[in-house]
Design a protein around this motif. Structure first.
Motif, PDB file in Angstrom:
ATOM      1  N   CYS A  86       1.014  -1.298   0.070  1.00 32.78           N
ATOM      2  CA  CYS A  86       0.084  -0.017   0.039  1.00 32.78           C
ATOM      3  C   CYS A  86       0.880   1.324  -0.114  1.00 32.78           C
ATOM      4  O   CYS A  86       1.733   1.331   0.751  1.00 32.78           O
ATOM      5  CB  CYS A  86      -1.101   0.132   1.037  1.00 32.78           C
ATOM      6  N   LYS A  87       0.644   2.255  -0.789  1.00 29.59           N
ATOM      7  CA  LYS A  87       1.321   3.543  -0.988  1.00 29.59           C
ATOM      8  C   LYS A  87       0.531   4.491  -0.287  1.00 29.59           C
ATOM      9  O   LYS A  87       1.110   5.535   0.200  1.00 29.59           O
ATOM     10  CB  LYS A  87       1.357   4.017  -2.530  1.00 29.59           C
ATOM     11  N   SER A  88      -0.599   4.525   0.344  1.00 32.55           N
ATOM     12  CA  SER A  88      -1.080   5.439   1.279  1.00 32.55           C
ATOM     13  C   SER A  88      -1.235   5.248   2.553  1.00 32.55           C
ATOM     14  O   SER A  88      -0.485   4.271   3.160  1.00 32.55           O
ATOM     15  CB  SER A  88      -2.713   5.488   0.776  1.00 32.55           C
ATOM     16  N   ASP A  89      -1.244   6.263   3.430  1.00 29.88           N
ATOM     17  CA  ASP A  89      -0.975   6.346   4.784  1.00 29.88           C
ATOM     18  C   ASP A  89      -2.273   5.481   5.490  1.00 29.88           C
ATOM     19  O   ASP A  89      -2.215   5.126   6.737  1.00 29.88           O
ATOM     20  CB  ASP A  89      -0.860   7.615   5.408  1.00 29.88           C
ATOM     21  N   TYR A  90      -3.125   5.548   4.707  1.00 26.12           N
ATOM     22  CA  TYR A  90      -4.728   4.964   5.371  1.00 26.12           C
ATOM     23  C   TYR A  90      -5.362   3.914   4.499  1.00 26.12           C
ATOM     24  O   TYR A  90      -5.168   3.991   3.212  1.00 26.12           O
ATOM     25  CB  TYR A  90      -5.734   6.142   5.268  1.00 26.12           C
ATOM     26  N   ILE A  91      -5.596   2.712   5.006  1.00 32.31           N
ATOM     27  CA  ILE A  91      -6.033   1.512   4.375  1.00 32.31           C
ATOM     28  C   ILE A  91      -7.566   1.091   4.703  1.00 32.31           C
ATOM     29  O   ILE A  91      -7.759   1.228   5.795  1.00 32.31           O
ATOM     30  CB  ILE A  91      -5.100   0.349   4.920  1.00 32.31           C
ATOM     31  N   VAL A  92      -8.299   0.935   3.755  1.00 29.94           N
ATOM     32  CA  VAL A  92      -9.653   0.366   3.692  1.00 29.94           C
ATOM     33  C   VAL A  92      -9.448  -1.113   3.217  1.00 29.94           C
ATOM     34  O   VAL A  92      -8.912  -1.177   2.302  1.00 29.94           O
ATOM     35  CB  VAL A  92     -10.381   1.298   2.727  1.00 29.94           C
ATOM     36  N   MET A  93     -10.109  -1.969   4.021  1.00 28.60           N
ATOM     37  CA  MET A  93     -10.136  -3.296   3.676  1.00 28.60           C
ATOM     38  C   MET A  93     -11.380  -3.776   3.367  1.00 28.60           C
ATOM     39  O   MET A  93     -12.388  -3.485   4.101  1.00 28.60           O
ATOM     40  CB  MET A  93      -9.597  -4.443   4.818  1.00 28.60           C
ATOM     41  N   SER A  94     -11.648  -4.526   2.142  1.00 25.78           N
ATOM     42  CA  SER A  94     -12.928  -5.192   1.765  1.00 25.78           C
ATOM     43  C   SER A  94     -12.531  -6.551   1.024  1.00 25.78           C
ATOM     44  O   SER A  94     -11.483  -6.714   0.879  1.00 25.78           O
ATOM     45  CB  SER A  94     -13.611  -4.417   1.045  1.00 25.78           C
ATOM     46  N   ASP A  95     -13.697  -7.163   0.754  1.00 25.58           N
ATOM     47  CA  ASP A  95     -13.466  -8.469   0.139  1.00 25.58           C
ATOM     48  C   ASP A  95     -14.214  -8.443  -1.498  1.00 25.58           C
ATOM     49  O   ASP A  95     -14.806  -7.672  -1.842  1.00 25.58           O
ATOM     50  CB  ASP A  95     -14.231  -9.501   0.778  1.00 25.58           C
ATOM     51  N   GLY A  96     -13.381  -9.362  -2.399  1.00 24.19           N
ATOM     52  CA  GLY A  96     -13.704  -9.303  -3.767  1.00 24.19           C
ATOM     53  C   GLY A  96     -15.236  -9.773  -3.941  1.00 24.19           C
ATOM     54  O   GLY A  96     -15.842 -10.071  -5.191  1.00 24.19           O
ATOM     55  N   ASP A  97     -16.182  -9.876  -2.868  1.00 23.78           N
ATOM     56  CA  ASP A  97     -17.601 -10.232  -3.025  1.00 23.78           C
ATOM     57  C   ASP A  97     -18.422  -9.103  -2.372  1.00 23.78           C
ATOM     58  O   ASP A  97     -19.558  -9.671  -1.941  1.00 23.78           O
ATOM     59  CB  ASP A  97     -17.846 -11.772  -2.215  1.00 23.78           C
TER      60      ASP A  97
ATOM     61  N   ASN B  96     -13.466  -5.681  10.834  1.00 25.54           N
ATOM     62  CA  ASN B  96     -14.218  -6.550   9.981  1.00 25.54           C
ATOM     63  C   ASN B  96     -13.595  -6.737   8.389  1.00 25.54           C
ATOM     64  O   ASN B  96     -13.249  -5.662   7.807  1.00 25.54           O
ATOM     65  CB  ASN B  96     -15.522  -6.280   9.565  1.00 25.54           C
ATOM     66  N   GLY B  97     -13.270  -7.893   7.871  1.00 32.75           N
ATOM     67  CA  GLY B  97     -12.353  -8.182   6.662  1.00 32.75           C
ATOM     68  C   GLY B  97     -13.213  -7.408   5.514  1.00 32.75           C
ATOM     69  O   GLY B  97     -12.679  -6.968   4.646  1.00 32.75           O
ATOM     70  N   HIS B  98     -14.509  -7.438   5.650  1.00 27.82           N
ATOM     71  CA  HIS B  98     -15.337  -6.934   4.386  1.00 27.82           C
ATOM     72  C   HIS B  98     -15.321  -5.615   4.420  1.00 27.82           C
ATOM     73  O   HIS B  98     -15.740  -5.002   3.485  1.00 27.82           O
ATOM     74  CB  HIS B  98     -16.578  -7.676   4.765  1.00 27.82           C
ATOM     75  N   ASN B  99     -15.263  -4.685   5.757  1.00 30.18           N
ATOM     76  CA  ASN B  99     -15.415  -3.395   5.626  1.00 30.18           C
ATOM     77  C   ASN B  99     -14.676  -2.715   7.045  1.00 30.18           C
ATOM     78  O   ASN B  99     -15.521  -2.781   7.962  1.00 30.18           O
ATOM     79  CB  ASN B  99     -17.010  -3.143   5.612  1.00 30.18           C
ATOM     80  N   ALA B 100     -13.551  -2.431   6.812  1.00 29.07           N
ATOM     81  CA  ALA B 100     -12.951  -1.866   8.234  1.00 29.07           C
ATOM     82  C   ALA B 100     -11.807  -0.856   7.410  1.00 29.07           C
ATOM     83  O   ALA B 100     -11.274  -1.163   6.396  1.00 29.07           O
ATOM     84  CB  ALA B 100     -12.258  -2.951   8.959  1.00 29.07           C
ATOM     85  N   SER B 101     -11.314   0.177   8.213  1.00 19.99           N
ATOM     86  CA  SER B 101     -10.408   0.740   7.973  1.00 19.99           C
ATOM     87  C   SER B 101      -9.267   1.288   9.147  1.00 19.99           C
ATOM     88  O   SER B 101     -10.054   1.564  10.224  1.00 19.99           O
ATOM     89  CB  SER B 101     -10.661   1.935   7.054  1.00 19.99           C
ATOM     90  N   GLY B 102      -8.217   1.619   8.723  1.00 21.33           N
ATOM     91  CA  GLY B 102      -7.160   2.204   9.749  1.00 21.33           C
ATOM     92  C   GLY B 102      -5.937   2.615   9.190  1.00 21.33           C
ATOM     93  O   GLY B 102      -5.741   2.643   7.784  1.00 21.33           O
ATOM     94  N   TRP B 103      -5.010   3.275  10.012  1.00 25.39           N
ATOM     95  CA  TRP B 103      -3.790   3.879   9.616  1.00 25.39           C
ATOM     96  C   TRP B 103      -2.651   2.583   9.402  1.00 25.39           C
ATOM     97  O   TRP B 103      -2.735   1.888   9.954  1.00 25.39           O
ATOM     98  CB  TRP B 103      -3.415   4.874  10.481  1.00 25.39           C
ATOM     99  N   LYS B 104      -2.061   2.624   8.212  1.00 25.82           N
ATOM    100  CA  LYS B 104      -1.176   1.736   7.949  1.00 25.82           C
ATOM    101  C   LYS B 104      -0.142   1.611   9.065  1.00 25.82           C
ATOM    102  O   LYS B 104       0.361   0.762   9.322  1.00 25.82           O
ATOM    103  CB  LYS B 104      -0.421   2.209   6.833  1.00 25.82           C
ATOM    104  N   THR B 105       0.387   2.682   9.730  1.00 27.87           N
ATOM    105  CA  THR B 105       1.477   2.742  10.922  1.00 27.87           C
ATOM    106  C   THR B 105       0.762   1.883  12.008  1.00 27.87           C
ATOM    107  O   THR B 105       1.687   1.222  12.442  1.00 27.87           O
ATOM    108  CB  THR B 105       1.733   4.032  11.102  1.00 27.87           C
ATOM    109  N   ASP B 106      -0.306   2.016  12.266  1.00 31.42           N
ATOM    110  CA  ASP B 106      -0.982   1.252  13.424  1.00 31.42           C
ATOM    111  C   ASP B 106      -1.084  -0.201  13.057  1.00 31.42           C
ATOM    112  O   ASP B 106      -0.459  -1.258  13.830  1.00 31.42           O
ATOM    113  CB  ASP B 106      -2.283   1.742  13.705  1.00 31.42           C
TER     114      ASP B 106
END
Length: 271
Positions: free
Chosen positions: A83-94, A181-191
């Motif tokens: 990831c190149k951004s400081d902030y990451i959103v995670m979700s799934d391919g469904d 939640n793997g389908h819908n969560a986000s946080g700072w990459k550093t954390d």
């Protein structure tokens, strides 16, 4: 530099992944990259990603590993590093995101916090019926359209209709505790890197929750947005779900809680 990196996990599910990517093609928030966490898919997935990159202009980074069974935690860790951004959103391919999905994450992100979103589960017949046009027009988030295609009435339908004050109240008073939640969560990459990402000993069942539990132990506060950041979850079989993997993962989570663990030795960095 993009404001958000979106990690989307996938494995040989091109039909569902295509619908998900159409969802990201019409986001109101534009400054993001997509990092595909690919746990060993064949060439059809790669071809699909090239199509969206070349024809739709999506900023896609394809992170792939050899197929060695269910190794989602491993490919997610590789994707976090990419990831190149400081902030990451995670979700799934469904999980198809509503057009304001990333805007909600962007507007609610906060230092010292991670965001906990939910999903709206669709039955298989509706999952199959959704077309590109239905996604671009927002039909698959429209309660009237969904009911016309057989969706039953439920309190959960509020996830699709709640806006503004109503969604804020539902977020505040929902009995569901905020979790990663793997389908819908986000946080700072550093954390996420500070707790060493996902525990790669864990296969299906709770590896996302365990990451969130270590984040909480590290001092990161979970923030509820399950009635604000909306995605619809397409139905599929779960052949990788076994009693053995669930029991193993439960034991790891119990240890994380009882020992107040902030770090896993089986994460991004080994040992």
């Amino acid at each position: 530099m993009t404001d958000i990196s979106v990690i989307i996990s996938t494995y040989n599910s091109e039909a569902w992944l295509e619908k998900v990517l159409w969802g990201y093609s019409c986001q109101t928030f534009k400054n993001f990259e997509i990092v595909i966490a690919d746990d060993g898919s064949g060439p059809k997935t790669k071809d699909l990603l090239y199509k969206f990159r070349d024809q739709e202009g999506l900023n896609i980074n394809h992170v792939w590993q050899e197929d060695d069974g269910f190794q989602k935690s491993m490919i997610l860790n590789k994707s976090i590093v990419a990831c190149k951004s400081d902030y990451i959103v995670m979700s799934d391919g469904d999980c198809i995101p509503r057009n304001d999905f990333l805007e909600i994450h962007q507007n609610n992100k906060e230092k010292g916090c991670f965001l906990s979103g939910g999903y709206f589960m669709l039955p298989m017949d509706i999952s199959k019926a959704i077309t590109k046009e239905d996604i671009l027009k927002g039909n698959c988030f429209n309660l009237k359209w969904l009911k016309a295609h057989g969706l039953a009435s439920s309190f959960k339908n509020n996830k699709l209709t709640a806006k503004g004050l109503k969604s804020n109240l539902l977020n505040k008073f929902t009995p569901t505790r905020p979790s990663w939640n793997g389908h819908n969560a986000s946080g700072w990459k550093t954390d996420i890197v500070a707790v060493n990402g996902f525990d790669e000993r864990m296969q299906y069942g709770g590896q996302d929750r365990e990451l969130g539990e270590r984040l909480v132990n590290y001092g990161i506060k979970p923030k509820q947005i399950r009635y604000s950041a909306i995605c619809v979850h397409l139905d599929h079989k779960r052949g990788y779900k076994t009693p053995e993997s669930m029991a193993k993962n439960r034991a790891i989570r119990d240890e994380t809680k009882s020992e107040n663990k902030k770090w896993t030795d089986s994460g991004i960095k080994k040992g």
